[in-house]
Design a protein around this motif. Sequence first.
Motif, mmCIF file in Angstrom:
data_model
loop_
_atom_site.group_PDB
_atom_site.id
_atom_site.type_symbol
_atom_site.label_atom_id
_atom_site.label_comp_id
_atom_site.label_asym_id
_atom_site.label_seq_id
_atom_site.Cartn_x
_atom_site.Cartn_y
_atom_site.Cartn_z
ATOM 1 N N LEU A 1 -46.355 -18.640 115.966
ATOM 2 C CA LEU A 1 -45.867 -18.228 117.284
ATOM 3 C C LEU A 1 -44.617 -17.368 117.165
ATOM 4 O O LEU A 1 -44.364 -16.498 117.997
ATOM 5 N N THR A 2 -43.821 -17.627 116.117
ATOM 6 C CA THR A 2 -42.587 -16.870 115.901
ATOM 7 C C THR A 2 -42.772 -15.748 114.903
ATOM 8 O O THR A 2 -42.259 -14.643 115.080
ATOM 9 N N TYR A 3 -43.527 -16.034 113.827
ATOM 10 C CA TYR A 3 -43.696 -15.063 112.748
ATOM 11 C C TYR A 3 -45.170 -14.686 112.637
ATOM 12 O O TYR A 3 -45.999 -15.490 112.207
ATOM 13 N N LYS A 4 -45.485 -13.477 113.024
ATOM 14 C CA LYS A 4 -46.868 -13.015 113.034
ATOM 15 C C LYS A 4 -47.294 -12.597 111.622
ATOM 16 O O LYS A 4 -46.478 -12.354 110.748
ATOM 17 N N GLY A 5 -48.575 -12.526 111.446
ATOM 18 C CA GLY A 5 -49.100 -12.054 110.167
ATOM 19 C C GLY A 5 -49.708 -13.183 109.367
ATOM 20 O O GLY A 5 -49.119 -14.252 109.213
ATOM 21 N N LYS A 6 -50.925 -12.932 108.852
ATOM 22 C CA LYS A 6 -51.656 -13.943 108.103
ATOM 23 C C LYS A 6 -51.008 -14.233 106.755
ATOM 24 O O LYS A 6 -51.069 -15.364 106.254
ATOM 25 N N ASP A 7 -50.379 -13.227 106.150
ATOM 26 C CA ASP A 7 -49.797 -13.431 104.825
ATOM 27 C C ASP A 7 -48.665 -14.447 104.860
ATOM 28 O O ASP A 7 -48.572 -15.314 103.985
ATOM 29 N N ALA A 8 -47.786 -14.332 105.857
ATOM 30 C CA ALA A 8 -46.668 -15.272 105.974
ATOM 31 C C ALA A 8 -47.180 -16.683 106.205
ATOM 32 O O ALA A 8 -46.693 -17.649 105.602
ATOM 33 N N ARG A 9 -48.166 -16.803 107.056
ATOM 34 C CA ARG A 9 -48.746 -18.128 107.325
ATOM 35 C C ARG A 9 -49.384 -18.706 106.048
ATOM 36 O O ARG A 9 -49.239 -19.896 105.762
ATOM 37 N N ARG A 10 -50.083 -17.859 105.304
ATOM 38 C CA ARG A 10 -50.722 -18.312 104.067
ATOM 39 C C ARG A 10 -49.694 -18.808 103.065
ATOM 40 O O ARG A 10 -49.899 -19.829 102.390
ATOM 41 N N LEU A 11 -48.571 -18.124 102.955
ATOM 42 C CA LEU A 11 -47.524 -18.539 102.021
ATOM 43 C C LEU A 11 -46.944 -19.896 102.419
ATOM 44 O O LEU A 11 -46.685 -20.742 101.552
ATOM 45 N N LEU A 12 -46.759 -20.113 103.717
ATOM 46 C CA LEU A 12 -46.242 -21.399 104.184
ATOM 47 C C LEU A 12 -47.223 -22.522 103.863
ATOM 48 O O LEU A 12 -46.834 -23.593 103.398
ATOM 49 N N THR B 1 -46.312 -29.987 93.220
ATOM 50 C CA THR B 1 -45.090 -30.159 92.439
ATOM 51 C C THR B 1 -43.975 -29.342 93.075
ATOM 52 O O THR B 1 -44.223 -28.367 93.809
ATOM 53 N N GLU B 2 -42.751 -29.719 92.765
ATOM 54 C CA GLU B 2 -41.594 -28.995 93.302
ATOM 55 C C GLU B 2 -41.544 -27.565 92.776
ATOM 56 O O GLU B 2 -41.188 -26.640 93.502
ATOM 57 N N VAL B 3 -41.916 -27.382 91.505
ATOM 58 C CA VAL B 3 -41.918 -26.044 90.916
ATOM 59 C C VAL B 3 -42.898 -25.139 91.654
ATOM 60 O O VAL B 3 -42.568 -23.990 92.005
ATOM 61 N N GLU B 4 -44.101 -25.640 91.901
ATOM 62 C CA GLU B 4 -45.104 -24.848 92.615
ATOM 63 C C GLU B 4 -44.659 -24.562 94.043
ATOM 64 O O GLU B 4 -44.857 -23.459 94.568
ATOM 65 N N PHE B 5 -44.037 -25.568 94.683
ATOM 66 C CA PHE B 5 -43.538 -25.379 96.049
ATOM 67 C C PHE B 5 -42.529 -24.240 96.101
ATOM 68 O O PHE B 5 -42.614 -23.347 96.958
ATOM 69 N N HIS B 6 -41.555 -24.241 95.188
ATOM 70 C CA HIS B 6 -40.517 -23.210 95.209
ATOM 71 C C HIS B 6 -41.076 -21.838 94.838
ATOM 72 O O HIS B 6 -40.538 -20.811 95.289
ATOM 73 N N TYR B 7 -42.148 -21.824 94.053
ATOM 74 C CA TYR B 7 -42.791 -20.543 93.747
ATOM 75 C C TYR B 7 -43.245 -19.862 95.036
ATOM 76 O O TYR B 7 -42.940 -18.681 95.285
ATOM 77 N N TRP B 8 -43.979 -20.587 95.883
ATOM 78 C CA TRP B 8 -44.466 -20.017 97.142
ATOM 79 C C TRP B 8 -43.340 -19.824 98.152
ATOM 80 O O TRP B 8 -43.331 -18.833 98.897
ATOM 81 N N PHE B 9 -42.394 -20.743 98.146
ATOM 82 C CA PHE B 9 -41.293 -20.668 99.107
ATOM 83 C C PHE B 9 -40.391 -19.471 98.809
ATOM 84 O O PHE B 9 -39.872 -18.820 99.729
ATOM 85 N N ASP B 10 -40.194 -19.163 97.537
ATOM 86 C CA ASP B 10 -39.378 -18.013 97.166
ATOM 87 C C ASP B 10 -40.039 -16.707 97.576
ATOM 88 O O ASP B 10 -39.361 -15.750 97.984
ATOM 89 N N ILE B 11 -41.377 -16.659 97.466
ATOM 90 C CA ILE B 11 -42.092 -15.462 97.932
ATOM 91 C C ILE B 11 -41.913 -15.322 99.444
ATOM 92 O O ILE B 11 -41.689 -14.219 99.963
ATOM 93 N N LEU B 12 -42.017 -16.452 100.149
ATOM 94 C CA LEU B 12 -41.821 -16.444 101.596
ATOM 95 C C LEU B 12 -40.407 -15.976 101.941
ATOM 96 O O LEU B 12 -40.215 -15.191 102.885
ATOM 97 N N ARG B 13 -39.423 -16.416 101.169
ATOM 98 C CA ARG B 13 -38.032 -16.021 101.403
ATOM 99 C C ARG B 13 -37.827 -14.528 101.173
ATOM 100 O O ARG B 13 -37.066 -13.867 101.899
ATOM 101 N N SER B 14 -38.528 -13.975 100.182
ATOM 102 C CA SER B 14 -38.410 -12.541 99.927
ATOM 103 C C SER B 14 -39.003 -11.714 101.066
ATOM 104 O O SER B 14 -38.579 -10.581 101.306
ATOM 105 N N GLU B 15 -40.003 -12.299 101.775
ATOM 106 C CA GLU B 15 -40.584 -11.622 102.936
ATOM 107 C C GLU B 15 -39.589 -11.588 104.086
ATOM 108 O O GLU B 15 -39.372 -10.565 104.716
ATOM 109 N N ASP B 16 -38.982 -12.743 104.365
ATOM 110 C CA ASP B 16 -38.005 -12.854 105.447
ATOM 111 C C ASP B 16 -37.291 -14.198 105.318
ATOM 112 O O ASP B 16 -37.916 -15.247 105.507
ATOM 113 N N PRO B 17 -35.999 -14.216 104.997
ATOM 114 C CA PRO B 17 -35.266 -15.485 104.849
ATOM 115 C C PRO B 17 -35.332 -16.366 106.091
ATOM 116 O O PRO B 17 -35.256 -17.593 105.988
ATOM 117 N N ALA B 18 -35.502 -15.746 107.254
ATOM 118 C CA ALA B 18 -35.564 -16.527 108.494
ATOM 119 C C ALA B 18 -36.783 -17.444 108.528
ATOM 120 O O ALA B 18 -36.759 -18.502 109.164
#
Length: 441
Positions: free
Chosen positions: A210-221, A229-246
């Motif tokens: 509802l706030t962040y449009k786009g299938k890619d951002a949703r897929r990363l979340l 695992t925490e390592v795998e979580f931060h891998y995807w979360f860091d990519i999401l952060r590079s897209e938009d820290p918000a």
Amino acid sequence: MVRADASVCIKVLLNATVAHFGFRLTYRRVWLAKQKAVAHIYGDWNESYNELPRWVLGVQLTMPGTVAVLRTSPVRVGGQVDELQAYFHRLFWMFPPCIEAFHHCKLLVNIDGTHLYGKYGGTLLVAIAQDGNSNILPVAFALVEGENAESWSFFLSHLRQHVTPQPGLLVILDRHNSIKAALEAPDGGWLPPTAYCAFCIRHVAANFSLTYKGKDARRLLVNAAYAKTEVEFHYWFDILRSEDPAMCEWANRIEYSLWTQHRNEGQRFGHMTTNISECVNSILKGVRNLPVCSLVRTTYSRLVELFVCKGREAEAQLGTGQQFSQHLVKCIETNLKTARCFTVTLYDRDNSEFTIAETTPTGAFSLGSYRVLLSNQTCDCGHFLALHFPCPHALACCAYSRLTWQPYVHQVYCLSFVFSVYRMGFTPLIPEGFGHHTMGQ
């Protein structure tokens, strides 16, 4: 068409009238016609409310242990309460085989609500369990006026009292404020350590979109949520952060244990969503379109079919000497195919602590190393703890030390447990009118 499928949509009926009669009706006229057809097949919409208490009483007499809690609201005429009449308000119901079944299911329950499409609307609340063979099983129901804090408190209090009193239960829900308020009530029995909550990632992702449009951002979340695992979580979360820290700031406002798998310590058994849509489609299809008494009655007949069908399946598998559910067998077979390119190192005399070096089939490249603790049933890959059966690395450790992997499987995946879910059968109900006919004689 309605007799064949009570859930047939108005658009389909509208097109059928055009094809058959050659003229187009308004949407509302077709909707009204469908309600008349439903009433013709399943009984009058108004009389259904009067019939409901009689049917419930008949079930309670036939199957002792059936729980039905009916709430009514008074009828006021000229400012005075009419003692002879009452309006239907809410109904909670469940059947004894479902209570017994839940003792042998995974220690989690999905709860959600779905709108009714009949003449008077309302909402059907459902609690859904799952057995060790990935079969979904509705265990309790409620008919309420809508999703609000009072209706959810009504449903959840009776669910906890009659069906799911087990300590340490996990309840998976959407982020509906009314559900949260009901679960957070001090005297509701749903607070830690008695019970724990987790959010359906499908609902979290929908709110995110509802706030962040786009299938890619949703897929990363979603990928971050499913990470084991925490390592795998931060891998995807860091990519999401590079897209938009918000985006990460939005996700960080929700406690990680509520929406991520790696922080849930295996309570989810790998389940990240509620199963209400699958349950309605496969087991309760069409009930949302029926008069109230037919709706409740249909839950009984559909559960009878489900218990007979799944019970026969489990019994047939037991007869072949199979020890575990088909779901587990397939997962283990897949893991065994993977467990071929490992170098195992044992670290203790008790055959408990190992390291696994994973390589490509040729051995040319290293794919990482993992610690496996069989005594704790954990592996650095996260799958062992999350799913409660051995991952490829744990299977390799068992093979290395000539240990059987079966003791490291959670008992819910045992066929004897799956069969126990459906062991208690339903009772044929007394035919309607039978008691009155006998009394008349």
